[in-house]
Design a protein around this motif. Structure first.
Motif, PDB file in Angstrom:
ATOM      1  N   ASP A 272      -5.417  12.674   1.506  1.00 27.93           N
ATOM      2  CA  ASP A 272      -6.668  13.165   0.925  1.00 27.93           C
ATOM      3  C   ASP A 272      -7.710  12.045   1.007  1.00 27.93           C
ATOM      4  N   PRO A 273      -8.823  12.250   1.709  1.00 31.76           N
ATOM      5  CA  PRO A 273      -9.840  11.201   1.841  1.00 31.76           C
ATOM      6  C   PRO A 273     -10.359  10.686   0.504  1.00 31.76           C
ATOM      7  N   VAL A 274     -10.346  11.527  -0.503  1.00 33.49           N
ATOM      8  CA  VAL A 274     -10.813  11.094  -1.830  1.00 33.49           C
ATOM      9  C   VAL A 274      -9.909  10.002  -2.383  1.00 33.49           C
ATOM     10  N   LEU A 275      -8.593  10.158  -2.185  1.00 32.97           N
ATOM     11  CA  LEU A 275      -7.651   9.162  -2.686  1.00 32.97           C
ATOM     12  C   LEU A 275      -7.728   7.874  -1.876  1.00 32.97           C
ATOM     13  N   LEU A 276      -7.945   7.986  -0.577  1.00 28.91           N
ATOM     14  CA  LEU A 276      -8.104   6.778   0.228  1.00 28.91           C
ATOM     15  C   LEU A 276      -9.389   6.049  -0.136  1.00 28.91           C
ATOM     16  N   TYR A 277     -10.452   6.804  -0.376  1.00 25.27           N
ATOM     17  CA  TYR A 277     -11.724   6.193  -0.743  1.00 25.27           C
ATOM     18  C   TYR A 277     -11.606   5.404  -2.049  1.00 25.27           C
ATOM     19  N   ALA A 278     -10.694   5.815  -2.934  1.00 28.27           N
ATOM     20  CA  ALA A 278     -10.523   5.120  -4.211  1.00 28.27           C
ATOM     21  C   ALA A 278     -10.115   3.664  -4.013  1.00 28.27           C
ATOM     22  N   PHE A 279      -9.499   3.342  -2.880  1.00 27.10           N
ATOM     23  CA  PHE A 279      -9.096   1.965  -2.607  1.00 27.10           C
ATOM     24  C   PHE A 279     -10.241   1.124  -2.030  1.00 27.10           C
ATOM     25  N   THR A 280     -11.318   1.776  -1.633  1.00 26.60           N
ATOM     26  CA  THR A 280     -12.425   1.057  -0.994  1.00 26.60           C
ATOM     27  C   THR A 280     -13.696   1.046  -1.839  1.00 26.60           C
ATOM     28  N   GLU A 281     -13.800   1.913  -2.844  1.00 34.46           N
ATOM     29  CA  GLU A 281     -15.045   1.977  -3.615  1.00 34.46           C
ATOM     30  C   GLU A 281     -15.187   0.772  -4.532  1.00 34.46           C
ATOM     31  N   ASN A 282     -16.411   0.548  -4.961  1.00 32.95           N
ATOM     32  CA  ASN A 282     -16.733  -0.539  -5.876  1.00 32.95           C
ATOM     33  C   ASN A 282     -16.279  -1.871  -5.296  1.00 32.95           C
ATOM     34  N   LYS A 283     -15.388  -2.580  -5.964  1.00 34.16           N
ATOM     35  CA  LYS A 283     -14.948  -3.891  -5.486  1.00 34.16           C
ATOM     36  C   LYS A 283     -13.989  -3.802  -4.311  1.00 34.16           C
ATOM     37  N   GLY A 284     -13.434  -2.606  -4.030  1.00 30.32           N
ATOM     38  CA  GLY A 284     -12.436  -2.456  -2.983  1.00 30.32           C
ATOM     39  C   GLY A 284     -11.065  -2.875  -3.480  1.00 30.32           C
ATOM     40  N   THR A 285     -10.187  -3.215  -2.546  1.00 31.50           N
ATOM     41  CA  THR A 285      -8.840  -3.681  -2.878  1.00 31.50           C
ATOM     42  C   THR A 285      -8.781  -5.188  -2.685  1.00 31.50           C
ATOM     43  N   LEU A 286      -8.559  -5.911  -3.783  1.00 38.24           N
ATOM     44  CA  LEU A 286      -8.601  -7.371  -3.766  1.00 38.24           C
ATOM     45  C   LEU A 286      -7.199  -7.958  -3.763  1.00 38.24           C
ATOM     46  N   LEU A 287      -7.043  -9.074  -3.066  1.00 39.13           N
ATOM     47  CA  LEU A 287      -5.800  -9.837  -3.052  1.00 39.13           C
ATOM     48  C   LEU A 287      -5.994 -11.017  -3.997  1.00 39.13           C
ATOM     49  N   ASP A 288      -5.271 -11.012  -5.128  1.00 35.56           N
ATOM     50  CA  ASP A 288      -5.550 -11.938  -6.224  1.00 35.56           C
ATOM     51  C   ASP A 288      -4.256 -12.589  -6.702  1.00 35.56           C
ATOM     52  N   SER A 289      -4.013 -13.826  -6.271  1.00 38.03           N
ATOM     53  CA  SER A 289      -2.775 -14.515  -6.643  1.00 38.03           C
ATOM     54  C   SER A 289      -2.741 -14.918  -8.110  1.00 38.03           C
ATOM     55  N   GLY A 290      -3.891 -14.946  -8.777  1.00 39.90           N
ATOM     56  CA  GLY A 290      -3.931 -15.317 -10.181  1.00 39.90           C
ATOM     57  C   GLY A 290      -3.598 -14.182 -11.124  1.00 39.90           C
ATOM     58  N   THR A 291      -3.467 -12.962 -10.595  1.00 42.21           N
ATOM     59  CA  THR A 291      -3.043 -11.809 -11.387  1.00 42.21           C
ATOM     60  C   THR A 291      -1.567 -11.558 -11.104  1.00 42.21           C
ATOM     61  N   THR A 292      -0.780 -11.429 -12.139  1.00 36.89           N
ATOM     62  CA  THR A 292       0.666 -11.304 -11.969  1.00 36.89           C
ATOM     63  C   THR A 292       1.064  -9.986 -11.332  1.00 36.89           C
ATOM     64  N   ASP A 293       0.441  -8.892 -11.755  1.00 37.56           N
ATOM     65  CA  ASP A 293       0.895  -7.551 -11.408  1.00 37.56           C
ATOM     66  C   ASP A 293      -0.055  -6.882 -10.418  1.00 37.56           C
ATOM     67  N   THR A 294       0.303  -5.644 -10.016  1.00 39.25           N
ATOM     68  CA  THR A 294      -0.500  -4.883  -9.068  1.00 39.25           C
ATOM     69  C   THR A 294      -1.057  -3.637  -9.753  1.00 39.25           C
ATOM     70  N   TYR A 295      -2.344  -3.361  -9.497  1.00 39.65           N
ATOM     71  CA  TYR A 295      -3.059  -2.266 -10.156  1.00 39.65           C
ATOM     72  C   TYR A 295      -3.670  -1.362  -9.088  1.00 39.65           C
ATOM     73  N   LEU A 296      -3.204  -0.128  -9.030  1.00 36.97           N
ATOM     74  CA  LEU A 296      -3.715   0.853  -8.076  1.00 36.97           C
ATOM     75  C   LEU A 296      -4.729   1.758  -8.760  1.00 36.97           C
ATOM     76  N   PRO A 297      -5.583   2.467  -8.002  1.00 34.52           N
ATOM     77  CA  PRO A 297      -6.629   3.308  -8.616  1.00 34.52           C
ATOM     78  C   PRO A 297      -6.012   4.410  -9.502  1.00 34.52           C
ATOM     79  N   HIS A 298      -6.644   4.658 -10.623  1.00 35.54           N
ATOM     80  CA  HIS A 298      -6.095   5.634 -11.580  1.00 35.54           C
ATOM     81  C   HIS A 298      -6.062   7.037 -10.994  1.00 35.54           C
ATOM     82  N   VAL A 299      -6.943   7.351 -10.033  1.00 36.25           N
ATOM     83  CA  VAL A 299      -6.978   8.711  -9.488  1.00 36.25           C
ATOM     84  C   VAL A 299      -5.741   9.036  -8.658  1.00 36.25           C
ATOM     85  N   ILE A 300      -5.015   8.005  -8.262  1.00 32.75           N
ATOM     86  CA  ILE A 300      -3.816   8.253  -7.460  1.00 32.75           C
ATOM     87  C   ILE A 300      -2.592   8.482  -8.334  1.00 32.75           C
TER      88      ILE A 300
END
Length: 430
Positions: A272-300
């Motif tokens: 679904d393009p809407v769900l894929l777009y959720a990973f790119t909107e706003n800040k996008g998908t960031l790679l952050d070694s200072g954050t312990t866990d992984t956070y995916l978009p709530h719409v998924i």
């Protein structure tokens, strides 16, 4: 002149000058003035230094030596921020951390307190003729400090080994000398934080400009308990399980990934393009070694939970839960597909955090951004009965996504700032 084509002769002389300053603190260093052979040397493309990391409470740290005589500090390796900061003496409102005493500018013979005409960070403000810094975070933590310049280099746990192996990294560098900490900063294990986001004020740029490394690049290869950081490139290709694939770095200060698909095992979550777009909107998908866990978009979340149950027969939850060995082995890989052939595969051993048995009256561990309370899963060794785990992939990010430390485990990731690209390879990081 190209920003990265600095004069090699100058860098060699700077290195000799810094080395001679610190020689008085150890006789293990072989300092020599630059020669014609040094200046004409053909420089290699691989990393010039590799530094061990160690993990405590789900956060990866590196030892940093500051000043003359050198003072060791333990800093969080953080690709999601851009300032190096730690408490300085005196600090009346700072917590007690892993180092027994604070760094003191008054005790260092090489420190420089920067005046307002020499501020290193563009966010600094002039207060009482000092470059003042204030930083706040979403969960309520904050700190205040002022800029100080002193000799900085990375090392190991012991000073002698660090001087012998890594003194060539020493560069004058500006950092935030904290005089106030609030919130989580007061209680954390680490003394401070080492920001590695995309910016010319980063320590990586200073290492290059002073000739300590040969390319504006670094790589992180993480295990749950540690791993290593390589400066100037990657340590070796021999530990790569597949060839390294590259994706372009997008504009901005942070490491934004070009996500084109997300799978649980082989089942797509982003048709679904809407769900894929959720990973790119706003800040996008960031790679952050200072954050312990992984956070995916709530719409998924609804589809994620549905597919999770289809694969495992279990209800997806972030609460601590008991698993048999067979149930744990049924948990899916989460694969983040990127442009080209690159991807990040988050395995259950990385995102499931084993919990110690609860004591009477104890509560379940809470989700945090900088630290957690469990241990490494031992899924490769079968067990009888059940073990307790907490799932550290959360489907609750309001906009975009954050791939934290647990997504980076088991990958050698090259942050090539000079080439404006990321390199990703599954790897043995032990």
């Amino acid at each position: 002149m190209n920003h990265f084509a600095k004069n090699h002769r100058k860098r060699q002389r700077n290195r000799w000058f810094l080395c001679s300053i610190l020689l008085s603190f150890s006789r293990l260093v072989d300092c020599h003035a630059p020669t014609a052979a040094d200046e004409e040397e053909e420089l290699p493309s691989m990393a010039t230094s590799t530094i061990p990391m160690h993990a405590v409470s789900g956060t990866h740290h590196i030892y940093v030596y500051v000043g003359s005589p050198p003072k060791r500090q333990t800093l969080i390796v953080d690709t999601g921020s851009r300032i190096m900061a730690f408490p300085c003496d005196p600090c009346k409102n700072c917590g007690r951390h892993t180092s027994p005493t604070y760094y003191s500018p008054l005790e260092s013979t090489t420190d420089v307190q920067l005046t307002c005409d020499r501020c290193h960070y563009d966010m600094s403000k002039c207060v009482e003729e000092k470059c003042a810094l204030n930083q706040g975070y979403a969960e309520g933590s904050s700190w205040s400090g002022y800029e100080v310049e002193d000799l900085i280099w990375f090392g190991t746990e012991t000073l002698e080994e660090s001087v012998e192996r890594h003194l060539h990294l020493a560069v004058p560098y500006s950092f935030a000398c904290q005089y106030r900490e609030d919130g989580l900063f007061q209680a954390q294990y680490a003394d401070g934080i080492m920001g590695l986001a995309i910016h010319e004020s980063s320590i990586i740029h200073s290492f290059f400009e002073e000739g300590s490394i040969l390319r504006v690049a670094f790589s992180l290869c993480m295990t749950r308990h540690g791993g290593y950081m390589s400066l100037g490139g990657i340590r070796t290709r021999s530990n790569h399980l597949q060839p390294m694939q590259f994706v372009p770095l997008q504009s901005g200060r942070y490491y934004k990934l070009p996500v084109i698909s997300v799978h649980l095992n082989h089942i797509s979550l982003t048709d679904d393009p809407v769900l894929l777009y959720a990973f790119t909107e706003n800040k996008g998908t960031l790679l952050d070694s200072g954050t312990t866990d992984t956070y995916l978009p709530h719409v998924i979340s609804p589809l994620f939970q549905q597919v999770w149950k289809e694969i495992t027969g279990l209800v997806y939850s972030n609460k601590r839960h008991q698993y048999t060995y067979d149930q744990f082995r049924s948990l899916p890989n989460v694969t983040i597909g990127l442009t080209g052939s690159a991807n990040i595969v988050i395995q259950p051993d990385s995102y499931m955090e084993q919990q110690q048995p609860q004591v009477t009256g104890g509560g379940a561990p809470q989700k945090t951004s900088h630290g957690s309370t469990g241990t490494q899963p031992s899924s490769k060794i079968p067990w009888d009965g059940v073990k307790e785990f907490t799932n550290r992939i959360y489907c609750d990010e309001p906009r975009g996504a954050v791939l934290g430390m647990n997504a980076m485990i088991g990958h050698d990731i090259l942050f090539d700032l000079e080439g404006m690209r990321l390199g990703i390879a599954p790897a043995d990081c032990s």
